[in-house]
Write an enzyme that holds these catalytic residues in place. Structure first.
Site, short mmCIF file in Angstrom:
data_model
loop_
_atom_site.label_atom_id
_atom_site.label_comp_id
_atom_site.label_asym_id
_atom_site.label_seq_id
_atom_site.Cartn_x
_atom_site.Cartn_y
_atom_site.Cartn_z
N GLU A 1 3.73 -5.80 7.14
CA GLU A 1 3.16 -4.65 7.85
C GLU A 1 3.66 -4.51 9.27
O GLU A 1 3.72 -3.40 9.81
CB GLU A 1 1.62 -4.77 7.86
CG GLU A 1 0.94 -4.51 6.53
CD GLU A 1 0.77 -5.76 5.70
OE1 GLU A 1 -0.02 -5.73 4.74
OE2 GLU A 1 1.44 -6.79 5.99
N GLY B 1 -0.31 -4.93 0.94
CA GLY B 1 -1.56 -4.83 0.20
C GLY B 1 -1.50 -5.53 -1.14
O GLY B 1 -2.53 -5.98 -1.66
N ALA C 1 0.85 -1.19 0.00
CA ALA C 1 0.00 0.00 0.00
C ALA C 1 0.89 1.24 0.00
O ALA C 1 2.05 1.20 0.40
CB ALA C 1 -0.90 0.00 1.23
N GLU D 1 -2.26 -9.06 -0.45
CA GLU D 1 -3.69 -9.14 -0.13
C GLU D 1 -4.54 -9.05 -1.39
O GLU D 1 -5.52 -9.78 -1.55
CB GLU D 1 -4.06 -8.03 0.85
CG GLU D 1 -3.48 -8.26 2.24
CD GLU D 1 -3.71 -7.08 3.17
OE1 GLU D 1 -4.23 -7.31 4.28
OE2 GLU D 1 -3.38 -5.94 2.79
#
Length: 279
Positions: free
Chosen positions: A153, A130, A87, A133
């Site tokens: 993360e 992300g 992200a 994910e």
């Protein structure tokens, strides 16, 4: 706009999907084969880091393809260097709890799983945070031999928030998921294959064409049966075995009300290719 493409193995030129394409800032769209829609993450300077505008564009493109009757499968990919390196930290670093909570930050990211048609992720390079994910939101993941997966993360003082703790655990098991999420370590494409996260591994340059071929094979099947199969599998991941079996059986029964079932079985008996009309 109709994209006209030459496909090896077919004579002449064939007209593919009539999905209307628009210009996006962070993604590219194309129809590389009959019945296949491809969306490519396109933030090269940021290694395809995921930001909210990119997610909105991805959702718009995939929903458009989902509503296009000429499309039977969707391929999602990035670059050879990175599927998505995570992200966008710049978007998150100054966010407060009140902002994240009140705005339901990243909840919309999981809407990629609302697509009813099969979504295949072709993952080259980094698929971290992300990016990992997002790949796991696809129905099938294929990986390039140099792909790197991970949920780092924890190194940022946070945890995965777009499904990483849930989908990774279901894909590779609790012990492995705990290890990689708590340490922030990464794992390879071959490890992902051995653990069942990805369906196959290809040389980097062959990954996307190979994934498109699989998508084209899926798109050639009856769309109603494909949709029912995807629905049954996904439902089964959320319930116990008995409930899953009953749901599967009901979907199986329902397909006997379709013309495609009659055509598919007649074609088998008559030893010819089925001509599905998706009805």
């Amino acid at each position: 706009m109709i994209k006209i493409t030459r496909i090896q193995g077919f004579r002449g030129v064939r007209k593919f999907s009539t999905t209307k394409t628009r210009t996006y800032d962070h993604i590219l769209t194309s129809t590389p084969a009959e019945g296949v829609f491809q969306v490519t993450l396109n933030r090269p300077k940021a290694l395809n880091a995921l930001c909210t505008p990119l997610i909105y564009e991805l959702r718009d493109a995939m929903r458009t393809a989902d509503c296009d009757s000429s499309i039977g499968a969707i391929v999602m990919t990035g670059s050879e260097r990175a599927f998505a390196a995570g992200a966008d930290i710049k978007e998150m670093k100054d966010m407060t709890f009140a902002q994240a909570y009140s705005q339901e930050f990243i909840k919309s990211w999981s809407q990629a799983t609302d697509i009813r048609k099969p979504v295949l992720a072709a993952v080259n390079g980094y698929a971290l945070g992300g990016g990992c994910e997002l790949a796991m939101m696809a129905d099938i993941i294929y990986a390039g031999e140099k792909a790197v997966f991970g949920q780092p993360e924890i190194k940022l003082g946070i945890i995965p928030g777009a499904g990483g703790t849930q989908r990774l655990m279901r894909a590779i098991g609790k012990a492995r998921a705990m290890h990689f999420i708590l340490t922030g370590d990464t794992f390879t494409a071959e490890q992902a294959l051995a653990w069942g996260l990805v369906a196959d591994v290809y040389p980097v340059s062959e990954l996307v064409p190979a994934t498109v071929r699989v998508a084209q094979k899926i798109a050639a099947q009856g769309k109603l049966a494909v949709q029912a199969a995807k629905e049954a599998i996904n439902y089964g991941t959320t319930v116990g075995l008995e409930s899953g079996l009953e749901y599967e059986r009901r979907l199986f029964h329902s397909l006997f009300a379709t013309s495609d079932q009659k055509e598919g079985m007649a074609a088998f008996v008559e030893k010819r290719q089925a001509n599905f009309e998706d009805k």
